[in-house]
Design an enzyme around this catalytic site. Structure first.
Site, PDB file in Angstrom:
ATOM      1  N   GLY A  43       0.852  -1.178   0.000  1.00 54.40           N
ATOM      2  CA  GLY A  43       0.000   0.000   0.000  1.00 54.40           C
ATOM      3  C   GLY A  43       0.889   1.229   0.000  1.00 54.40           C
ATOM      4  CG  ASN A  47       4.811   0.240   0.502  1.00 60.49           C
ATOM      5  OD1 ASN A  47       4.723  -0.640   1.349  1.00 60.49           O
ATOM      6  ND2 ASN A  47       4.571   0.027  -0.784  1.00 60.49           N
ATOM      7  CD  GLU A 144      -2.286   2.352  -3.475  1.00 60.47           C
ATOM      8  OE1 GLU A 144      -1.803   1.691  -4.408  1.00 60.47           O
ATOM      9  OE2 GLU A 144      -1.943   2.196  -2.291  1.00 60.47           O
ATOM     10  CG  ASP A 259       5.029   3.433  -2.530  1.00 58.95           C
ATOM     11  OD1 ASP A 259       4.498   4.410  -3.087  1.00 58.95           O
ATOM     12  OD2 ASP A 259       4.565   2.286  -2.592  1.00 58.95           O
TER      13      ASP A 259
END
Length: 346
Positions: A43, A47, A144, A259
Protein backbone atom coordinates in the site's frame (compact mmCIF):
# COMPACT_ATOMS: atom_id res chain seq x y z
CA UNK A 1 -6.36 9.18 20.94
CA UNK A 2 -2.76 10.36 21.22
CA UNK A 3 -1.87 14.05 21.57
CA UNK A 4 1.78 13.42 20.66
CA UNK A 5 3.55 15.50 18.03
CA UNK A 6 4.83 13.55 15.01
CA UNK A 7 7.41 14.46 12.41
CA UNK A 8 5.57 12.73 9.57
CA UNK A 9 1.88 11.83 9.38
CA UNK A 10 0.72 9.75 6.42
CA UNK A 11 -2.93 9.54 5.38
CA UNK A 12 -3.24 6.66 2.99
CA UNK A 13 -3.58 3.03 2.10
CA UNK A 14 -2.63 -0.36 3.49
CA UNK A 15 -2.51 -3.31 1.10
CA UNK A 16 -1.67 -6.94 1.64
CA UNK A 17 0.70 -7.74 -1.24
CA UNK A 18 0.29 -11.08 -2.98
CA UNK A 19 3.50 -11.25 -4.99
CA UNK A 20 4.36 -13.67 -7.79
CA UNK A 21 7.76 -13.71 -9.49
CA UNK A 22 7.93 -15.02 -13.04
CA UNK A 23 10.36 -14.90 -16.00
CA UNK A 24 8.10 -12.39 -17.76
CA UNK A 25 4.75 -10.67 -17.37
CA UNK A 26 1.85 -12.65 -18.85
CA UNK A 27 -0.02 -11.40 -21.89
CA UNK A 28 -3.79 -10.89 -21.79
CA UNK A 29 -5.52 -14.25 -21.32
CA UNK A 30 -2.22 -16.10 -20.83
CA UNK A 31 -1.26 -18.38 -17.94
CA UNK A 32 2.46 -18.80 -17.21
CA UNK A 33 4.51 -20.56 -14.56
CA UNK A 34 6.15 -18.45 -11.86
CA UNK A 35 9.09 -19.44 -9.68
CA UNK A 36 8.32 -17.71 -6.35
CA UNK A 37 5.34 -16.48 -4.34
CA UNK A 38 5.13 -14.56 -1.07
CA UNK A 39 2.73 -12.39 0.93
CA UNK A 40 3.94 -9.00 2.14
CA UNK A 41 2.85 -5.65 3.48
CA UNK A 42 2.22 -2.88 0.95
CA UNK A 43 0.00 0.00 0.00
CA UNK A 44 1.49 3.32 -1.03
CA UNK A 45 0.64 5.09 2.19
CA UNK A 46 1.97 2.37 4.47
CA UNK A 47 5.12 1.91 2.39
CA UNK A 48 5.89 5.63 2.54
CA UNK A 49 5.19 5.84 6.27
CA UNK A 50 7.40 2.86 7.14
CA UNK A 51 10.25 4.17 4.98
CA UNK A 52 10.17 7.47 6.85
CA UNK A 53 10.05 5.62 10.18
CA UNK A 54 13.05 3.47 9.27
CA UNK A 55 15.05 6.59 8.55
CA UNK A 56 14.47 7.71 12.13
CA UNK A 57 11.57 10.17 12.34
CA UNK A 58 8.47 9.86 14.53
CA UNK A 59 5.64 8.74 12.27
CA UNK A 60 1.91 8.08 12.54
CA UNK A 61 -0.35 6.34 10.02
CA UNK A 62 -3.97 7.36 9.45
CA UNK A 63 -5.72 4.51 7.65
CA UNK A 64 -8.39 1.82 7.80
CA UNK A 65 -7.99 -1.96 7.53
CA UNK A 66 -10.40 -4.86 7.77
CA UNK A 67 -11.25 -6.62 10.99
CA UNK A 68 -9.56 -9.74 9.64
CA UNK A 69 -6.33 -11.72 9.70
CA UNK A 70 -4.57 -9.38 7.27
CA UNK A 71 -5.70 -6.30 9.21
CA UNK A 72 -4.45 -7.67 12.53
CA UNK A 73 -1.11 -8.52 10.95
CA UNK A 74 -0.84 -5.07 9.40
CA UNK A 75 -1.30 -3.30 12.73
CA UNK A 76 1.41 -5.47 14.24
CA UNK A 77 3.69 -4.69 11.29
CA UNK A 78 3.29 -0.97 11.97
CA UNK A 79 4.17 -1.50 15.62
CA UNK A 80 7.20 -3.59 14.64
CA UNK A 81 8.39 -0.65 12.51
CA UNK A 82 7.79 1.98 15.22
CA UNK A 83 4.81 3.55 13.46
CA UNK A 84 2.18 5.00 15.80
CA UNK A 85 -1.14 3.13 15.41
CA UNK A 86 -3.73 5.14 17.38
CA UNK A 87 -5.18 6.27 14.05
CA UNK A 88 -5.33 2.85 12.38
CA UNK A 89 -8.97 1.82 12.45
CA UNK A 90 -10.47 -1.61 11.76
CA UNK A 91 -13.84 -2.19 10.12
CA UNK A 92 -16.13 -5.19 9.63
CA UNK A 93 -17.68 -3.59 6.54
CA UNK A 94 -14.82 -4.42 4.14
CA UNK A 95 -11.73 -6.58 3.89
CA UNK A 96 -8.21 -5.25 4.24
CA UNK A 97 -7.02 -3.89 0.89
CA UNK A 98 -5.09 -6.29 -1.33
CA UNK A 99 -2.66 -5.97 -4.25
CA UNK A 100 -1.83 -8.72 -6.73
CA UNK A 101 1.70 -8.09 -8.00
CA UNK A 102 3.61 -9.90 -10.72
CA UNK A 103 7.33 -9.19 -11.05
CA UNK A 104 9.45 -10.35 -14.01
CA UNK A 105 13.15 -11.21 -14.09
CA UNK A 106 13.97 -7.67 -15.26
CA UNK A 107 12.43 -6.23 -12.11
CA UNK A 108 9.39 -4.77 -13.92
CA UNK A 109 5.97 -5.24 -12.38
CA UNK A 110 2.23 -5.27 -13.07
CA UNK A 111 -0.15 -4.56 -10.19
CA UNK A 112 -3.90 -4.89 -9.61
CA UNK A 113 -5.27 -3.43 -6.38
CA UNK A 114 -8.57 -3.99 -4.56
CA UNK A 115 -8.91 -1.08 -2.15
CA UNK A 116 -11.37 -2.67 0.30
CA UNK A 117 -11.33 -0.98 3.73
CA UNK A 118 -9.10 1.81 2.43
CA UNK A 119 -12.09 3.44 0.75
CA UNK A 120 -13.98 3.65 4.05
CA UNK A 121 -11.47 6.07 5.60
CA UNK A 122 -13.31 9.38 5.74
CA UNK A 123 -14.03 12.69 7.44
CA UNK A 124 -14.94 11.16 10.80
CA UNK A 125 -11.52 9.54 11.16
CA UNK A 126 -9.71 12.68 9.97
CA UNK A 127 -11.48 14.75 12.59
CA UNK A 128 -10.41 12.29 15.28
CA UNK A 129 -6.81 12.62 14.07
CA UNK A 130 -6.92 16.41 13.60
CA UNK A 131 -4.72 17.17 16.60
CA UNK A 132 -1.96 14.95 15.20
CA UNK A 133 -2.29 16.52 11.75
CA UNK A 134 -2.04 20.03 13.21
CA UNK A 135 1.14 19.20 15.13
CA UNK A 136 2.90 17.33 12.32
CA UNK A 137 5.91 18.72 10.49
CA UNK A 138 4.96 16.95 7.23
CA UNK A 139 1.77 15.32 5.96
CA UNK A 140 1.82 12.85 3.06
CA UNK A 141 -1.15 11.73 0.91
CA UNK A 142 -1.75 9.58 -2.17
CA UNK A 143 -4.79 8.40 -4.16
CA UNK A 144 -5.30 4.78 -3.04
CA UNK A 145 -8.00 6.02 -0.67
CA UNK A 146 -11.02 8.23 -1.41
CA UNK A 147 -10.02 11.35 -3.35
CA UNK A 148 -12.24 13.43 -1.09
CA UNK A 149 -10.48 12.09 2.02
CA UNK A 150 -7.02 12.78 0.58
CA UNK A 151 -7.99 16.32 -0.40
CA UNK A 152 -9.54 17.01 2.99
CA UNK A 153 -6.41 15.77 4.79
CA UNK A 154 -4.18 17.96 2.62
CA UNK A 155 -6.46 20.95 3.21
CA UNK A 156 -6.36 20.39 6.99
CA UNK A 157 -2.57 20.34 6.91
CA UNK A 158 -2.35 23.35 4.60
CA UNK A 159 -4.70 25.36 6.83
CA UNK A 160 -2.45 24.62 9.81
CA UNK A 161 0.79 25.49 7.98
CA UNK A 162 1.95 21.86 7.91
CA UNK A 163 4.14 21.10 4.89
CA UNK A 164 2.49 18.68 2.47
CA UNK A 165 3.70 16.06 0.01
CA UNK A 166 1.09 14.82 -2.45
CA UNK A 167 1.77 11.71 -4.53
CA UNK A 168 -1.08 11.52 -7.10
CA UNK A 169 -0.90 7.77 -7.50
CA UNK A 170 -2.63 5.97 -8.98
CA UNK A 171 -3.20 9.01 -11.18
CA UNK A 172 -6.68 10.00 -12.30
CA UNK A 173 -7.54 12.17 -15.31
CA UNK A 174 -9.12 15.55 -14.58
CA UNK A 175 -7.71 15.72 -11.06
CA UNK A 176 -9.41 18.45 -9.01
CA UNK A 177 -7.18 21.55 -9.21
CA UNK A 178 -7.63 22.01 -5.45
CA UNK A 179 -5.05 19.23 -4.98
CA UNK A 180 -2.38 21.38 -6.60
CA UNK A 181 -3.11 24.40 -4.43
CA UNK A 182 -2.61 22.45 -1.17
CA UNK A 183 0.55 20.62 -2.30
CA UNK A 184 3.88 22.02 -1.14
CA UNK A 185 5.59 19.19 -3.03
CA UNK A 186 3.64 17.54 -5.85
CA UNK A 187 5.54 14.34 -6.63
CA UNK A 188 4.62 11.94 -9.43
CA UNK A 189 6.33 9.57 -11.85
CA UNK A 190 6.51 9.93 -15.62
CA UNK A 191 3.35 7.93 -16.43
CA UNK A 192 1.34 9.85 -13.84
CA UNK A 193 2.67 13.14 -15.24
CA UNK A 194 1.57 12.08 -18.72
CA UNK A 195 -1.98 11.26 -17.57
CA UNK A 196 -2.31 14.49 -15.60
CA UNK A 197 -0.88 16.87 -18.20
CA UNK A 198 -1.56 15.12 -21.51
CA UNK A 199 2.12 15.58 -22.41
CA UNK A 200 4.34 12.69 -23.45
CA UNK A 201 7.06 12.18 -20.82
CA UNK A 202 9.85 9.94 -22.12
CA UNK A 203 12.96 11.84 -21.07
CA UNK A 204 14.30 14.67 -18.96
CA UNK A 205 13.34 17.39 -21.45
CA UNK A 206 9.75 16.11 -21.60
CA UNK A 207 9.64 16.09 -17.80
CA UNK A 208 10.73 19.76 -17.73
CA UNK A 209 7.67 20.72 -19.82
CA UNK A 210 5.27 18.56 -17.78
CA UNK A 211 6.61 20.02 -14.52
CA UNK A 212 6.00 23.55 -15.76
CA UNK A 213 2.40 22.67 -16.57
CA UNK A 214 1.84 21.09 -13.15
CA UNK A 215 3.39 24.10 -11.42
CA UNK A 216 1.06 26.45 -13.29
CA UNK A 217 -1.85 24.68 -11.60
CA UNK A 218 -0.89 26.04 -8.20
CA UNK A 219 1.52 23.76 -6.33
CA UNK A 220 4.63 25.16 -4.64
CA UNK A 221 7.08 22.62 -6.12
CA UNK A 222 6.98 19.68 -8.52
CA UNK A 223 9.11 16.55 -8.62
CA UNK A 224 8.73 14.12 -11.52
CA UNK A 225 10.59 10.85 -10.99
CA UNK A 226 12.03 9.16 -14.07
CA UNK A 227 13.30 5.79 -12.82
CA UNK A 228 16.91 5.24 -13.93
CA UNK A 229 17.03 8.80 -15.32
CA UNK A 230 16.60 10.24 -11.81
CA UNK A 231 14.09 13.05 -11.38
CA UNK A 232 13.27 16.63 -12.34
CA UNK A 233 12.66 19.28 -9.67
CA UNK A 234 10.88 22.58 -10.34
CA UNK A 235 10.05 25.18 -7.67
CA UNK A 236 7.65 28.10 -7.99
CA UNK A 237 10.42 30.66 -7.42
CA UNK A 238 12.60 29.19 -10.20
CA UNK A 239 12.22 29.77 -13.93
CA UNK A 240 13.81 26.48 -14.94
CA UNK A 241 13.76 23.00 -13.48
CA UNK A 242 16.74 20.96 -12.27
CA UNK A 243 17.61 17.45 -13.38
CA UNK A 244 18.78 15.27 -10.49
CA UNK A 245 20.49 12.10 -11.81
CA UNK A 246 19.99 8.79 -10.01
CA UNK A 247 22.46 6.21 -8.72
CA UNK A 248 23.03 3.44 -11.26
CA UNK A 249 21.95 0.05 -9.85
CA UNK A 250 20.84 -3.31 -11.24
CA UNK A 251 17.16 -3.56 -10.34
CA UNK A 252 15.76 -6.88 -9.16
CA UNK A 253 12.30 -5.59 -8.24
CA UNK A 254 11.15 -1.99 -8.64
CA UNK A 255 7.98 -2.53 -6.56
CA UNK A 256 7.86 0.13 -3.87
CA UNK A 257 10.80 2.17 -5.16
CA UNK A 258 8.60 5.22 -5.74
CA UNK A 259 7.11 4.85 -2.26
CA UNK A 260 10.60 4.62 -0.80
CA UNK A 261 11.46 7.89 -2.56
CA UNK A 262 8.39 9.62 -1.09
CA UNK A 263 9.09 8.28 2.41
CA UNK A 264 12.69 9.46 2.26
CA UNK A 265 11.60 12.84 0.91
CA UNK A 266 9.21 13.18 3.86
CA UNK A 267 12.07 12.36 6.22
CA UNK A 268 14.31 15.08 4.78
CA UNK A 269 11.49 17.63 4.66
CA UNK A 270 10.76 17.00 8.36
CA UNK A 271 14.31 16.49 9.65
CA UNK A 272 16.23 18.90 7.41
CA UNK A 273 13.62 21.52 6.42
CA UNK A 274 16.23 24.06 5.24
CA UNK A 275 17.97 21.63 2.86
CA UNK A 276 17.47 22.55 -0.83
CA UNK A 277 14.71 20.46 -2.39
CA UNK A 278 17.10 19.32 -5.14
CA UNK A 279 19.43 17.87 -2.49
CA UNK A 280 16.52 16.18 -0.74
CA UNK A 281 15.56 14.61 -4.07
CA UNK A 282 19.12 13.43 -4.70
CA UNK A 283 19.29 11.72 -1.33
CA UNK A 284 15.78 10.28 -1.67
CA UNK A 285 16.87 8.86 -5.04
CA UNK A 286 19.72 7.02 -3.34
CA UNK A 287 17.45 5.61 -0.64
CA UNK A 288 15.01 4.43 -3.32
CA UNK A 289 17.86 2.87 -5.34
CA UNK A 290 18.88 0.84 -2.28
CA UNK A 291 15.31 -0.44 -2.06
CA UNK A 292 15.61 -2.68 -5.11
CA UNK A 293 19.24 -3.80 -5.05
CA UNK A 294 19.89 -7.55 -5.16
CA UNK A 295 19.06 -9.09 -1.76
CA UNK A 296 19.36 -5.90 0.34
CA UNK A 297 20.02 -6.50 4.03
CA UNK A 298 17.08 -5.20 6.10
CA UNK A 299 18.16 -2.26 8.23
CA UNK A 300 16.43 -0.42 11.05
CA UNK A 301 17.76 3.03 11.97
CA UNK A 302 17.33 4.56 15.45
CA UNK A 303 18.76 7.87 16.58
CA UNK A 304 20.54 7.28 19.90
CA UNK A 305 22.66 10.39 20.45
CA UNK A 306 22.48 14.07 19.62
CA UNK A 307 20.23 14.91 16.64
CA UNK A 308 21.52 13.86 13.20
CA UNK A 309 24.86 12.63 14.51
CA UNK A 310 24.65 9.03 15.73
CA UNK A 311 22.47 6.16 14.59
CA UNK A 312 22.07 2.73 16.15
CA UNK A 313 21.65 0.09 13.47
CA UNK A 314 20.14 -3.35 13.82
CA UNK A 315 21.14 -5.66 10.98
CA UNK A 316 19.04 -8.79 10.52
CA UNK A 317 21.29 -11.73 9.78
CA UNK A 318 20.81 -15.44 9.02
CA UNK A 319 18.49 -17.53 11.20
CA UNK A 320 17.07 -14.46 12.93
CA UNK A 321 20.40 -13.40 14.44
CA UNK A 322 20.75 -9.65 14.91
CA UNK A 323 23.93 -7.59 14.91
CA UNK A 324 23.86 -4.13 16.51
CA UNK A 325 26.35 -1.32 16.02
CA UNK A 326 26.54 2.48 16.05
CA UNK A 327 27.31 4.64 13.03
CA UNK A 328 28.31 8.30 13.53
CA UNK A 329 27.28 10.38 10.54
CA UNK A 330 25.75 13.72 9.67
CA UNK A 331 23.37 12.03 7.24
CA UNK A 332 21.16 9.01 7.99
CA UNK A 333 21.38 8.13 4.29
CA UNK A 334 24.92 6.92 5.02
CA UNK A 335 23.55 4.73 7.78
CA UNK A 336 21.05 3.19 5.35
CA UNK A 337 23.28 2.83 2.30
CA UNK A 338 26.73 1.93 3.60
CA UNK A 339 26.66 -0.44 6.59
CA UNK A 340 26.30 -3.42 4.26
CA UNK A 341 29.82 -2.76 2.96
CA UNK A 342 31.59 -0.40 5.34
CA UNK A 343 30.20 -1.10 8.79
CA UNK A 344 29.72 -4.88 8.62
CA UNK A 345 30.55 -6.16 12.14
CA UNK A 346 33.04 -9.05 12.44
Amino acid sequence: MSDRAFDVVVVGSCMTDLVSQAPRLPKAGETIHGHKFFIGFGGKGANQCIQAARLGVKTAMICKVGKDFFGDNYIQNFKDNDVHTDFVWQTSDAATGAASITVNDAGENAIVIVAGANMLLGEEELQQALAAIRKAKVLVCQLEISLQTSLQALQMAHDNKVRTIFNPAPAVPDLDFSFYRVSDVFCCNESEAELLTGYSVNNVEDAHHAAQELLRRGCTAVIITLGPQGCVVLKAQDKTSTHVPSTAVKAVDTTGAGDSFIGALAFYLAHHPDMPLEEMARRANQVAAHQFLSEPIPLRVKEVSCPSSAYHLHQDGPEGKRNSFVVHTLDPLVAVMLPIVVYQPP
